[in-house]
Design an enzyme around this catalytic site. Structure first.
Site, PDB file in Angstrom:
ATOM      1  N   ASN A 101       7.599   6.286  -5.423  1.00 38.39           N
ATOM      2  CA  ASN A 101       8.235   4.971  -5.435  1.00 38.39           C
ATOM      3  C   ASN A 101       8.310   4.357  -6.830  1.00 38.39           C
ATOM      4  O   ASN A 101       8.511   3.153  -6.983  1.00 38.39           O
ATOM      5  CB  ASN A 101       7.536   4.030  -4.456  1.00 38.39           C
ATOM      6  CG  ASN A 101       7.987   4.296  -3.025  1.00 38.39           C
ATOM      7  OD1 ASN A 101       9.028   4.906  -2.808  1.00 38.39           O
ATOM      8  ND2 ASN A 101       7.203   3.858  -2.067  1.00 38.39           N
TER       9      ASN A 101
ATOM     10  N   GLY B 277       0.795  -1.215   0.000  1.00 36.87           N
ATOM     11  CA  GLY B 277       0.000   0.000   0.000  1.00 36.87           C
ATOM     12  C   GLY B 277       0.826   1.263   0.000  1.00 36.87           C
ATOM     13  O   GLY B 277       0.293   2.359   0.227  1.00 36.87           O
ATOM     14  N   ASP B 278       2.148   1.125  -0.243  1.00 39.95           N
ATOM     15  CA  ASP B 278       3.033   2.283  -0.261  1.00 39.95           C
ATOM     16  C   ASP B 278       3.576   2.554  -1.656  1.00 39.95           C
ATOM     17  O   ASP B 278       4.543   3.283  -1.820  1.00 39.95           O
ATOM     18  CB  ASP B 278       4.199   2.058   0.719  1.00 39.95           C
ATOM     19  CG  ASP B 278       4.894   3.361   1.104  1.00 39.95           C
ATOM     20  OD1 ASP B 278       4.191   4.368   1.346  1.00 39.95           O
ATOM     21  OD2 ASP B 278       6.139   3.373   1.171  1.00 39.95           O
ATOM     22  N   ALA B 279       2.950   1.967  -2.679  1.00 37.08           N
ATOM     23  CA  ALA B 279       3.426   2.129  -4.055  1.00 37.08           C
ATOM     24  C   ALA B 279       2.876   3.424  -4.648  1.00 37.08           C
ATOM     25  O   ALA B 279       2.102   3.427  -5.598  1.00 37.08           O
ATOM     26  CB  ALA B 279       3.017   0.924  -4.895  1.00 37.08           C
TER      27      ALA B 279
END
Length: 328
Positions: A210, A204-206
Site C-alpha cells: 500500500n 492496520g492495513d498500511a
C-alpha cells in the site's frame, strides 16, 4: 444534509461539487448513481476476474467513463469500484465505503497528503460503494511506470511466504525509498507523514503493497504515488494490531511498549531520526496531525458513516492522537 459524495462539502442536492468533478473526471459529466447493484458487481467480477489485474482481496471491478456513464470493462479501466465487502466483518460492515472515502478526504483536505481522486457513489438500490480514479494511467491511456514496495524489495509469496506484504518494517521501507528516489529528502518526509497519519486513523492495513513509487513525466525520476487504500481498519476489526508492520528493523521493539503498552509519538520521532529527517521537521509533522481536531471532527460528522460508526471512528481517532502527543 445533502453533501458532495466526494469532498463531503454541503450541496443543495447530493452529487459532486465542481472541485470533485475536476479531480474525478476532468470536469466531465460523472454519474452520482450507477445502473447496477452489488449482486450485479459480484456477477461482473466473477465473469471478468481472469482478465483483470487489480490486486487485493476486496471485491473490485474496473470501470470506464463514457458519455457520462460508468461502464464495467476488462481492460483500459479508468476507475476502480469497491462495494460493501462480501467477507463478514466483526462490525460496521456497510460502513466500509464511507470509511475509506472519509479517511482519504481527511488525508487530502486536512493533513496535506496527496491522495488518489475518490468518492462514494450510489448503486442502483441507493447502497453506497467506493470509487477511485486510477493514477497509473495518463489521460491518453498510456501506463505510468509504477512499482509497490513489495516489488521494490523483492517480497513475494515465494520469497517471503504468505505474509510477504508484512515482511519488512517501516524503517526498511524508508531505506528502500532512499535507494530508489533521487529526491529522497522530500519523499521521506512525505512517507513519514503518511505513516503518522495511518497510525492516527488506526489503519492496520498500511503494509508494503500500500505504498508505491511512480515515474514522473517531467524528469523520469521516481516519487511516491498518491496515497491510496486509506481507512480506519480498527472501526471494523477492533482486535487488530496497532500497526500493520513493525516500526523498526530486526524486530526491535519500540521503547514505549514497555512503558505504555503501545506506540507513541516518541517512537515515531525515533523512526524519523532513522529516516534522517531533521528533528524539528518531524515534530512539525506530528504537531500538524494532532493540531486539527476540530476540522477532523467536522469532516467525520459530515461523512456518510452511520451515526454509531461516527462515534466509534471519532473515539479511535482521539485515542490515537493522545498516543501521538506522548513525546518523551
Amino acid at each position: 444534509m445533502n453533501r458532495c459524495l466526494s469532498t463531503l462539502a454541503k450541496l443543495d442536492e447530493e452529487g459532486y461539487s465542481a472541485p470533485a468533478l475536476a479531480r474525478l473526471a476532468d470536469r466531465r459529466a460523472f454519474p452520482p448513481r450507477l445502473e447496477f447493484t452489488r449482486a450485479d458487481i459480484m456477477e461482473i467480477r466473477t465473469r471478468t476476474a481472469a482478465h483483470m489485474s487489480i490486486s487485493g482481496v476486496q471485491e473490485k471491478i474496473s470501470l470506464r467513463l463514457h458519455r457520462g456513464k460508468l461502464q464495467p470493462v476488462t481492460e483500459d479501466g479508468e476507475y476502480i469500484l469497491k462495494p460493501i465487502p462480501g467477507l463478514a466483518l466483526p462490525r460496521f460492515q456497510e460502513d466500509v465505503p464511507a470509511n475509506e472515502n472519509l479517511t482519504m478526504q481527511l488525508a487530502e483536505q486536512i493533513y496535506g497528503i496527496h491522495t488518489a481522486p475518490n468518492a462514494c457513489i450510489r448503486l442502483a438500490n441507493s447502497e453506497l460503494a467506493y470509487i477511485t480514479r486510477r493514477f497509473d494511467r495518463r489521460r491518453d491511456g498510456t501506463r505510468v511506470a509504477q512499482e509497490d514496495f513489495c516489488q521494490l524489495m523483492g517480497k513475494t509469496p515465494e520469497s517471503a511466504g504468505p505474509l510477504y506484504k508484512y515482511g519488512a518494517s517501516y524503517e526498511e521501507l524508508g531505506q528502500a525509498l532512499r535507494k530508489y528516489c533521487s529526491a529522497y529528502p522530500v519523499e521521506l518526509e512525505k512517507l513519514f507523514r503518511q505513516i503518522v497519519f495511518n497510525y492516527a486513523v488506526a489503519n492496520g492495513d498500511a503494509h508494503l503493497k500500500n505504498f508505491s513509487l511512480q515515474q514522473t513525466a517531467t524528469f523520469g525520476d521516481y516519487v511516491l504515488t498518491p496515497a491510496y487504500d486509506l481507512l480506519c481498519t480498527k472501526l471494523h476489526l477492533p482486535e487488530e494490531s496497532r500497526l500493520a508492520i513493525d516500526l523498526f528493523a530486526e524486530d526491535e521493539e519500540p521503547e514505549s511498549i514497555a512503558t505504555y503498552g503501545f506506540v507513541t509519538g516518541a517512537d515515531l520521532l525515533d523512526l524519523a531520526s532513522r529516516f534522517g529527517l531533521i528533528e524539528q521537521r518531524a515534530r512539525t509533522i506530528l504537531n500538524d496531525i494532532c493540531d486539527h481536531r476540530d476540522k477532523a471532527r467536522d469532516l467525520i460528522a459530515r461523512s456518510f458513516l452511520s451515526d454509531e460508526a461516527k462515534v466509534v471512528y471519532q473515539a479511535i481517532f482521539d485515542e490515537r492522537l493522545r498516543a501521538l502527543e506522548i513525546r518523551g
